[in-house]
Design an enzyme around this catalytic site. Structure first.
Site, PDB file in Angstrom:
ATOM      1  N   GLY A   1       0.890  -1.162   0.046  1.00 18.25           N
ATOM      2  CA  GLY A   1      -0.028  -0.029   0.015  1.00 18.25           C
ATOM      3  C   GLY A   1       0.866   1.261   0.035  1.00 18.25           C
ATOM      4  N   GLY A   2       2.115   1.196   0.139  1.00 12.37           N
ATOM      5  CA  GLY A   2       2.848   2.424  -0.048  1.00 12.37           C
ATOM      6  C   GLY A   2       2.787   3.288  -1.177  1.00 12.37           C
TER       7      GLY A   2
ATOM      8  N   CYS B   1      11.150  -4.693  -7.208  1.00 12.12           N
ATOM      9  CA  CYS B   1      12.059  -4.302  -6.232  1.00 12.12           C
ATOM     10  C   CYS B   1      13.324  -5.333  -6.262  1.00 12.12           C
ATOM     11  CB  CYS B   1      11.604  -4.233  -4.991  1.00 12.12           C
ATOM     12  SG  CYS B   1      10.569  -5.538  -4.169  1.00 12.12           S
TER      13      CYS B   1
END
Length: 332
Positions: A133-134, A258
């Protein structure tokens, strides 16, 4: 070896403490900015834009200045970081009088895909793989989105994401006409509709290299998850294909991971573009992000000579990432 002589530096950085940024909550009434500035922190977004328009931009080549003047990024995002080489930690965020937390701690490199998406006022956006959710929170901080569709395949992860958002957002922003949540397999998004959104963020599941190095529990490199790991590039390709189907003609998609893995980054983008054109009749183009990365080169360590997309490499003086992202525009 993919990174050659850079690999020893990347490796030791991955094994060292990660650096974070504080994404400012624009809906909080706390005077957080002045407090962070007193600690020596700076907003890397604002400082980069100041460099573009100020005297610092004059110190670089005329050609670069021309490119910089053309950069357009998602507005209203503020993310504070400690200076290069400073390994200080942020304190836990405080609640304001309305119960909203003042900032969200995240890898500052995770803000870059949202900035690159360049969401403008009145646009509709799909966050296809939204948990934890970032980036979803960062999208909402822009205060420009007309409608945001937040999706993740996992019910439990979506529940945690919703609880996170409730800690940062006023109730009126969570209304169904502005924010919609679904738990759906993003690989099958075409079943819900196509050619719908102005912008799509496809932040796919990956090997999460930094986390995998230090976390033993449920590690994706464990023997029990071998098949899942081997299937990741296919899953990622299918998710990016869904993003290209979901966005309207002329709209833009940002793909991000990432991981350092070329198989999960450049190879996925190239394969998805090929399949989209050959099997779906969807043509797309890679958007050059070199002017974009020029803005932020004083904060992040970008990998040189990337053929497709951009990679933030961990470095001991700026230990953010890894973060790969590539921006595509749908043409047909």
């Amino acid at each position: 070896m993919q990174f050659g002589e850079l690999w020893p530096s990347v490796r030791v950085s991955l094994l060292s403490e990660q650096k974070y940024g504080a994404l400012i909550n624009n809906f909080s009434g706390d005077d957080t900015v002045s407090q962070l500035q007193s600690l020596g922190c700076r907003d890397f977004v604002a400082s980069s834009l100041d460099m573009e328009s100020g005297e610092a931009a004059q110190s670089i080549s005329d050609d670069t200045c021309i490119h910089l003047s053309k950069v357009s990024i998602t507005p209203n995002l503020r993310c504070f970081v400690f200076p290069k080489g400073d390994t200080s930690r942020f304190k836990a965020a405080r609640q304001d009088s309305y119960g909203c937390l003042s900032y969200y701690l995240m890898d500052a490199a995770s803000v870059l895909p949202v900035l690159a998406l360049n969401v403008q006022k009145g646009e509709s956006v799909l966050d296809l793989c939204a948990a934890p959710g970032g980036k979803t929170l960062a999208l909402l901080q822009t205060q420009t989105i007309r409608f945001l569709w937040v999706n993740d395949w996992s019910v439990s992860r979506m529940s945690r994401l919703q609880r996170t958002l409730l800690s940062y957002l006023p109730d009126q922003l969570c209304s169904e006409d502005k924010l919609h949540f679904t738990c759906f397999d993003g690989r099958k998004w075409q079943e819900l509709g196509e050619n719908t959104f102005d912008k799509v963020l496809v932040d796919v599941p990956c090997t999460t290299d930094r986390h995998s190095l230090v976390e033993e529990s449920n590690n994706i490199f464990s023997r029990s998850r071998t098949k899942e790991r081997q299937n990741l590039p296919l899953c990622q390709t299918q998710l990016l294909l869904s993003g290209l189907q979901a966005v309207r003609k002329g709209g833009e998609v940002v793909y991000s991971t990432c991981t350092l893995s070329q198989l999960q980054n450049q190879c996925v983008v190239e394969q998805a573009m090929k399949v989209a054109e050959q099997e779906l009749g969807i043509c797309s183009e890679v958007i050059d992000l070199e002017p974009f990365t020029s803005l932020f080169k004083d904060t992040f360590n970008f990998a040189p000579d990337m053929n497709v997309g951009v990679m933030v490499l961990p470095h001991l003086t700026a230990n953010f990432g890894p973060m790969y992202f590539c921006k595509l525009r749908r043409l047909t």
